[in-house]
Motif scaffolding. Structure first.
Motif, PDB file in Angstrom:
ATOM      1  N   VAL A 148       0.827  -1.208   0.000  1.00 51.58           N
ATOM      2  CA  VAL A 148       0.000   0.000   0.000  1.00 51.58           C
ATOM      3  C   VAL A 148       0.862   1.258   0.000  1.00 51.58           C
ATOM      4  N   ASP A 149       1.965   1.269   0.724  1.00 52.02           N
ATOM      5  CA  ASP A 149       2.836   2.446   0.749  1.00 52.02           C
ATOM      6  C   ASP A 149       3.410   2.738  -0.639  1.00 52.02           C
ATOM      7  N   LYS A 150       3.848   1.706  -1.333  1.00 51.49           N
ATOM      8  CA  LYS A 150       4.377   1.877  -2.686  1.00 51.49           C
ATOM      9  C   LYS A 150       3.285   2.356  -3.630  1.00 51.49           C
ATOM     10  N   GLU A 151       2.096   1.789  -3.507  1.00 48.55           N
ATOM     11  CA  GLU A 151       0.988   2.186  -4.382  1.00 48.55           C
ATOM     12  C   GLU A 151       0.601   3.650  -4.153  1.00 48.55           C
ATOM     13  N   MET A 152       0.608   4.101  -2.904  1.00 47.60           N
ATOM     14  CA  MET A 152       0.278   5.494  -2.615  1.00 47.60           C
ATOM     15  C   MET A 152       1.362   6.436  -3.163  1.00 47.60           C
ATOM     16  N   THR A 153       2.620   6.005  -3.103  1.00 47.91           N
ATOM     17  CA  THR A 153       3.708   6.787  -3.683  1.00 47.91           C
ATOM     18  C   THR A 153       3.564   6.871  -5.193  1.00 47.91           C
ATOM     19  N   ASP A 154       3.248   5.731  -5.824  1.00 49.92           N
ATOM     20  CA  ASP A 154       3.029   5.711  -7.272  1.00 49.92           C
ATOM     21  C   ASP A 154       1.839   6.582  -7.662  1.00 49.92           C
ATOM     22  N   LEU A 155       0.806   6.577  -6.828  1.00 46.73           N
ATOM     23  CA  LEU A 155      -0.379   7.388  -7.086  1.00 46.73           C
ATOM     24  C   LEU A 155      -0.027   8.876  -7.090  1.00 46.73           C
ATOM     25  N   ALA A 156       0.770   9.309  -6.110  1.00 49.57           N
ATOM     26  CA  ALA A 156       1.190  10.714  -6.040  1.00 49.57           C
ATOM     27  C   ALA A 156       2.081  11.087  -7.230  1.00 49.57           C
ATOM     28  N   ALA A 157       3.003  10.205  -7.579  1.00 45.89           N
ATOM     29  CA  ALA A 157       3.891  10.466  -8.716  1.00 45.89           C
ATOM     30  C   ALA A 157       3.099  10.541 -10.019  1.00 45.89           C
ATOM     31  N   ASN A 158       2.116   9.670 -10.162  1.00 47.53           N
ATOM     32  CA  ASN A 158       1.291   9.683 -11.361  1.00 47.53           C
ATOM     33  C   ASN A 158       0.456  10.962 -11.440  1.00 47.53           C
ATOM     34  N   GLN A 159      -0.010  11.459 -10.311  1.00 49.57           N
ATOM     35  CA  GLN A 159      -0.775  12.706 -10.291  1.00 49.57           C
ATOM     36  C   GLN A 159       0.100  13.879 -10.746  1.00 49.57           C
ATOM     37  N   ILE A 160       1.338  13.916 -10.285  1.00 51.66           N
ATOM     38  CA  ILE A 160       2.267  14.975 -10.702  1.00 51.66           C
ATOM     39  C   ILE A 160       2.539  14.870 -12.204  1.00 51.66           C
ATOM     40  N   TYR A 161       2.750  13.662 -12.686  1.00 53.71           N
ATOM     41  CA  TYR A 161       2.980  13.427 -14.110  1.00 53.71           C
ATOM     42  C   TYR A 161       1.783  13.892 -14.938  1.00 53.71           C
ATOM     43  N   TYR A 162       0.578  13.521 -14.506  1.00 51.72           N
ATOM     44  CA  TYR A 162      -0.645  13.910 -15.219  1.00 51.72           C
ATOM     45  C   TYR A 162      -0.781  15.431 -15.257  1.00 51.72           C
ATOM     46  N   ASN A 163      -0.543  16.095 -14.121  1.00 46.84           N
ATOM     47  CA  ASN A 163      -0.643  17.553 -14.073  1.00 46.84           C
ATOM     48  C   ASN A 163       0.364  18.217 -15.008  1.00 46.84           C
ATOM     49  N   ALA A 164       1.584  17.691 -15.065  1.00 52.45           N
ATOM     50  CA  ALA A 164       2.602  18.259 -15.947  1.00 52.45           C
ATOM     51  C   ALA A 164       2.212  18.100 -17.413  1.00 52.45           C
ATOM     52  N   VAL A 165       1.718  16.928 -17.778  1.00 50.34           N
ATOM     53  CA  VAL A 165       1.333  16.687 -19.170  1.00 50.34           C
ATOM     54  C   VAL A 165       0.126  17.542 -19.546  1.00 50.34           C
ATOM     55  N   SER A 166      -0.857  17.628 -18.665  1.00 46.00           N
ATOM     56  CA  SER A 166      -2.048  18.423 -18.985  1.00 46.00           C
ATOM     57  C   SER A 166      -1.713  19.917 -19.056  1.00 46.00           C
ATOM     58  N   ASP A 167      -0.788  20.387 -18.215  1.00 45.38           N
ATOM     59  CA  ASP A 167      -0.342  21.784 -18.309  1.00 45.38           C
ATOM     60  C   ASP A 167       0.358  22.042 -19.638  1.00 45.38           C
ATOM     61  N   ARG A 168       1.176  21.110 -20.063  1.00 37.77           N
ATOM     62  CA  ARG A 168       1.879  21.256 -21.347  1.00 37.77           C
ATOM     63  C   ARG A 168       0.883  21.269 -22.501  1.00 37.77           C
ATOM     64  N   LEU A 169      -0.113  20.401 -22.450  1.00 43.92           N
ATOM     65  CA  LEU A 169      -1.140  20.354 -23.490  1.00 43.92           C
ATOM     66  C   LEU A 169      -1.943  21.648 -23.508  1.00 43.92           C
TER      67      LEU A 169
END
Length: 131
Positions: free
Chosen positions: A95-116
Protein backbone atom coordinates in the motif's frame (compact mmCIF):
# COMPACT_ATOMS: atom_id res chain seq x y z
CA UNK A 1 0.02 21.29 -43.42
CA UNK A 2 -1.00 19.17 -40.49
CA UNK A 3 -2.66 21.15 -37.70
CA UNK A 4 -1.90 18.75 -34.89
CA UNK A 5 1.75 17.84 -34.77
CA UNK A 6 3.40 14.82 -33.24
CA UNK A 7 3.56 16.79 -29.99
CA UNK A 8 -0.20 16.67 -29.62
CA UNK A 9 -0.26 12.94 -30.32
CA UNK A 10 2.58 12.36 -27.86
CA UNK A 11 0.81 14.36 -25.16
CA UNK A 12 -2.44 12.51 -25.83
CA UNK A 13 -0.63 9.17 -25.50
CA UNK A 14 0.99 10.39 -22.28
CA UNK A 15 -2.44 11.25 -20.86
CA UNK A 16 -3.73 7.82 -21.89
CA UNK A 17 -0.76 6.19 -20.17
CA UNK A 18 -1.39 8.20 -17.00
CA UNK A 19 -5.08 7.29 -17.08
CA UNK A 20 -4.30 3.58 -17.41
CA UNK A 21 -1.75 3.80 -14.61
CA UNK A 22 -4.31 5.56 -12.37
CA UNK A 23 -6.83 2.77 -12.93
CA UNK A 24 -4.27 0.04 -12.19
CA UNK A 25 -3.04 1.74 -9.01
CA UNK A 26 -6.62 2.30 -7.83
CA UNK A 27 -7.45 -1.36 -8.47
CA UNK A 28 -4.38 -2.44 -6.50
CA UNK A 29 -5.30 -0.23 -3.54
CA UNK A 30 -8.93 -1.40 -3.61
CA UNK A 31 -7.78 -5.03 -3.49
CA UNK A 32 -5.10 -4.56 -0.84
CA UNK A 33 -6.97 -6.86 1.58
CA UNK A 34 -8.17 -9.42 -0.98
CA UNK A 35 -6.59 -12.85 -0.36
CA UNK A 36 -4.28 -14.10 -3.13
CA UNK A 37 -4.67 -10.89 -5.17
CA UNK A 38 -1.55 -10.17 -7.22
CA UNK A 39 -0.70 -6.51 -7.80
CA UNK A 40 -0.60 -5.21 -11.36
CA UNK A 41 1.53 -2.55 -12.97
CA UNK A 42 1.68 -0.75 -16.30
CA UNK A 43 4.56 -1.83 -18.53
CA UNK A 44 6.37 1.38 -19.45
CA UNK A 45 8.71 -0.09 -22.02
CA UNK A 46 5.96 -1.19 -24.40
CA UNK A 47 4.12 2.12 -24.08
CA UNK A 48 7.17 4.29 -24.71
CA UNK A 49 8.52 2.02 -27.44
CA UNK A 50 5.19 2.28 -29.27
CA UNK A 51 5.23 6.07 -28.79
CA UNK A 52 8.74 6.39 -30.21
CA UNK A 53 7.89 4.20 -33.17
CA UNK A 54 4.67 6.06 -33.89
CA UNK A 55 6.39 9.46 -33.81
CA UNK A 56 8.86 8.54 -36.55
CA UNK A 57 7.78 9.72 -39.96
CA UNK A 58 9.32 9.04 -43.30
CA UNK A 59 8.85 10.10 -46.88
CA UNK A 60 8.49 7.11 -49.21
CA UNK A 61 9.54 7.69 -52.80
CA UNK A 62 8.42 4.23 -53.91
CA UNK A 63 5.58 1.97 -52.75
CA UNK A 64 8.09 -0.85 -52.31
CA UNK A 65 9.86 1.06 -49.54
CA UNK A 66 9.06 0.11 -45.99
CA UNK A 67 7.28 2.59 -43.76
CA UNK A 68 8.86 3.57 -40.44
CA UNK A 69 5.54 3.93 -38.62
CA UNK A 70 4.05 0.66 -37.41
CA UNK A 71 0.46 0.00 -38.39
CA UNK A 72 -0.42 -1.74 -35.13
CA UNK A 73 0.85 0.54 -32.35
CA UNK A 74 -0.42 -0.61 -29.00
CA UNK A 75 -1.09 1.40 -25.89
CA UNK A 76 0.05 0.51 -22.41
CA UNK A 77 0.34 -3.10 -21.32
CA UNK A 78 -0.80 -4.20 -17.86
CA UNK A 79 1.41 -6.83 -16.23
CA UNK A 80 0.66 -8.87 -13.10
CA UNK A 81 3.49 -9.08 -10.57
CA UNK A 82 4.04 -12.78 -9.86
CA UNK A 83 6.07 -14.56 -7.18
CA UNK A 84 5.77 -11.58 -4.82
CA UNK A 85 3.95 -11.73 -1.49
CA UNK A 86 3.70 -9.00 1.14
CA UNK A 87 0.93 -10.40 3.33
CA UNK A 88 0.28 -13.80 4.91
CA UNK A 89 -2.89 -14.20 2.83
CA UNK A 90 -0.95 -14.30 -0.47
CA UNK A 91 -1.64 -10.68 -1.38
CA UNK A 92 1.17 -8.81 -3.16
CA UNK A 93 -0.03 -5.20 -2.77
CA UNK A 94 2.34 -2.86 -0.95
CA UNK A 95 0.00 0.00 0.00
CA UNK A 96 2.84 2.45 0.75
CA UNK A 97 4.38 1.88 -2.69
CA UNK A 98 0.99 2.19 -4.38
CA UNK A 99 0.28 5.49 -2.62
CA UNK A 100 3.71 6.79 -3.68
CA UNK A 101 3.03 5.71 -7.27
CA UNK A 102 -0.38 7.39 -7.09
CA UNK A 103 1.19 10.71 -6.04
CA UNK A 104 3.89 10.47 -8.72
CA UNK A 105 1.29 9.68 -11.36
CA UNK A 106 -0.78 12.71 -10.29
CA UNK A 107 2.27 14.98 -10.70
CA UNK A 108 2.98 13.43 -14.11
CA UNK A 109 -0.64 13.91 -15.22
CA UNK A 110 -0.64 17.55 -14.07
CA UNK A 111 2.60 18.26 -15.95
CA UNK A 112 1.33 16.69 -19.17
CA UNK A 113 -2.05 18.42 -18.99
CA UNK A 114 -0.34 21.78 -18.31
CA UNK A 115 1.88 21.26 -21.35
CA UNK A 116 -1.14 20.35 -23.49
CA UNK A 117 -2.97 23.44 -22.24
CA UNK A 118 0.04 25.56 -23.16
CA UNK A 119 0.06 24.14 -26.68
CA UNK A 120 -3.61 25.02 -27.12
CA UNK A 121 -3.02 28.52 -25.73
CA UNK A 122 -0.24 28.97 -28.30
CA UNK A 123 -2.61 27.91 -31.08
CA UNK A 124 -5.25 30.28 -29.76
CA UNK A 125 -2.69 33.10 -29.75
CA UNK A 126 -1.76 32.37 -33.36
CA UNK A 127 -5.41 32.24 -34.43
CA UNK A 128 -6.12 35.61 -32.76
CA UNK A 129 -3.08 37.12 -34.47
CA UNK A 130 -1.08 37.62 -31.29
CA UNK A 131 -3.64 39.94 -29.70
Amino acid sequence: MELFSNTFRSLENALDYSNTKQKVISQNIANSDTPNYKAKEVDKTQSFKAELESSLESYRTDVRHLAFTPEDSQGSTIVTKKNVQYNNNGNSVDVDKEMTDLAANQIYYNAVSDRLSGKFKSLENVIKGGK
